[in-house]
Design a protein around this motif. Sequence first.
Motif, short mmCIF file in Angstrom:
data_model
loop_
_atom_site.label_atom_id
_atom_site.label_comp_id
_atom_site.label_asym_id
_atom_site.label_seq_id
_atom_site.Cartn_x
_atom_site.Cartn_y
_atom_site.Cartn_z
N UNK A 138 0.84 -1.19 0.00
CA UNK A 138 0.00 0.00 0.00
C UNK A 138 0.87 1.25 0.00
N UNK A 139 0.27 2.40 -0.26
CA UNK A 139 1.04 3.63 -0.50
C UNK A 139 1.86 4.08 0.70
N UNK A 140 1.44 3.78 1.92
CA UNK A 140 2.15 4.23 3.11
C UNK A 140 3.32 3.33 3.48
N UNK A 141 3.53 2.27 2.75
CA UNK A 141 4.62 1.33 3.06
C UNK A 141 5.92 1.86 2.47
N UNK A 142 6.96 1.96 3.32
CA UNK A 142 8.25 2.49 2.85
C UNK A 142 9.17 1.36 2.38
N UNK A 143 10.34 1.76 1.88
CA UNK A 143 11.27 0.77 1.32
C UNK A 143 11.74 -0.23 2.37
N UNK A 144 11.97 0.24 3.59
CA UNK A 144 12.39 -0.68 4.64
C UNK A 144 11.30 -1.70 4.94
N UNK A 145 10.05 -1.24 4.96
CA UNK A 145 8.93 -2.17 5.16
C UNK A 145 8.91 -3.23 4.05
N UNK A 146 9.16 -2.81 2.83
CA UNK A 146 9.17 -3.76 1.71
C UNK A 146 10.28 -4.79 1.89
N UNK A 147 11.45 -4.32 2.31
CA UNK A 147 12.56 -5.26 2.54
C UNK A 147 12.21 -6.24 3.66
N UNK A 148 11.54 -5.73 4.68
CA UNK A 148 11.14 -6.59 5.79
C UNK A 148 10.16 -7.66 5.32
N UNK A 149 9.13 -7.22 4.60
CA UNK A 149 8.13 -8.18 4.09
C UNK A 149 8.78 -9.21 3.18
N UNK A 150 9.69 -8.75 2.33
CA UNK A 150 10.36 -9.66 1.40
C UNK A 150 11.21 -10.68 2.16
N UNK A 151 11.92 -10.24 3.20
CA UNK A 151 12.78 -11.16 3.95
C UNK A 151 11.93 -12.22 4.65
N UNK A 152 10.76 -11.85 5.15
CA UNK A 152 9.89 -12.83 5.81
C UNK A 152 9.39 -13.86 4.80
N UNK A 153 8.90 -13.40 3.65
CA UNK A 153 8.37 -14.34 2.67
C UNK A 153 9.47 -15.13 1.98
N UNK A 154 10.69 -14.59 1.94
CA UNK A 154 11.82 -15.33 1.39
C UNK A 154 12.14 -16.57 2.21
N UNK A 155 11.65 -16.61 3.44
CA UNK A 155 11.94 -17.76 4.29
C UNK A 155 11.28 -19.04 3.78
N UNK A 156 10.30 -18.90 2.87
CA UNK A 156 9.62 -20.08 2.32
C UNK A 156 9.75 -20.15 0.80
N UNK A 157 10.64 -19.38 0.20
CA UNK A 157 10.81 -19.45 -1.25
C UNK A 157 11.21 -18.12 -1.85
N UNK A 158 10.75 -17.84 -3.06
CA UNK A 158 11.09 -16.62 -3.77
C UNK A 158 9.90 -15.65 -3.77
N UNK A 159 10.17 -14.40 -4.15
CA UNK A 159 9.12 -13.38 -4.13
C UNK A 159 9.10 -12.60 -5.44
N UNK A 160 7.95 -12.00 -5.71
CA UNK A 160 7.77 -11.15 -6.88
C UNK A 160 6.89 -9.98 -6.49
N UNK A 161 7.44 -8.75 -6.57
CA UNK A 161 6.68 -7.54 -6.26
C UNK A 161 5.89 -7.10 -7.49
N UNK A 162 4.70 -6.60 -7.27
CA UNK A 162 3.91 -5.99 -8.34
C UNK A 162 3.53 -4.57 -7.93
N UNK A 163 3.52 -3.66 -8.89
CA UNK A 163 3.12 -2.27 -8.63
C UNK A 163 1.62 -2.08 -8.75
N UNK A 164 0.98 -2.95 -9.51
CA UNK A 164 -0.47 -2.90 -9.72
C UNK A 164 -1.10 -4.06 -8.96
#
Length: 276
Positions: A138-164
């Motif tokens: 969401x729009x209020x999420x900063x880059x550090x938040x994105x890195x945090x979310x990615x690191x958590x989900x990376x614990x079970x595989x790979x990730x793919x961010x979408x802008x839409x």
Amino acid sequence: MKITFIGGGNMASALISGLLKQDFSTEQIDVIEINEEVRARIQATFGIAAVADMIDGLASDTQNSDSHVIVLAVKPQQLQELAQRMKGLLDRQLVISIAAGIRSSDLIRWLGGYQRVVRAMPNTPSLVGAGVTGLYAASEVNDQDKRTAESIMHSVGTTLWVDDEDMLHTITAISGSGPAYVFYFIESMQTAGIKLGLSKEEARKLSLLTFQGAIKLANAGDDDVAALRARVTSKGGTTEQAIATMDADDLKNRIIAAVFAANTRSREMSDEFGKQ
């Protein structure tokens, strides 16, 4: 960082297991789960705290809200009620929802306008550390938040961010539902093998190893899968006859239509949940 899972089902357990393997400590992770048996299983399996009360679970780290992540791991049908109960408990925590079909705008609305929200769409191979997760912030999420979310989900595989966010419907149709398509094809090959004289165990082994080998070969280089298929399809050979039979039944377009149907249903489900 502290991570609180609300809901202790299979996907939450997979994420907890992955995080502990990534050197997260048991003190960094806790679970809020109303089911007593599930709480007991989580405590016995992982040695982490599991409580039934949401207020106790979320209020335990109020001084470090910025580094507190809340993972919503409940069924989509339960998310609205849960979010509305969370309204007065959120401060600066990052909220990650892995509930399928719930748009971020609806979750934000249910949370009373709280916008530090990331949507995650993991698939079932995450249960064995081989998942792929679509992510939208969401729009209020900063880059550090994105890195945090990615690191958590990376614990079970790979990730793919979408802008839409709408692209999460496509991810749902491809990788979310995709394992079932693969199982369906394997099931068909096993059935054919049995009908042609193999034992059930032999048919299963051959089918699974064939898929594993084909995926490994496809990942070994940059060749398009159509080119790989063509190399196996010798003129006048057995593979050509099999592919011709599939083409005669328009199988490729039927598979494409099935993926489109899954995409459509994903959109319909979001619309249905959004009316709540």
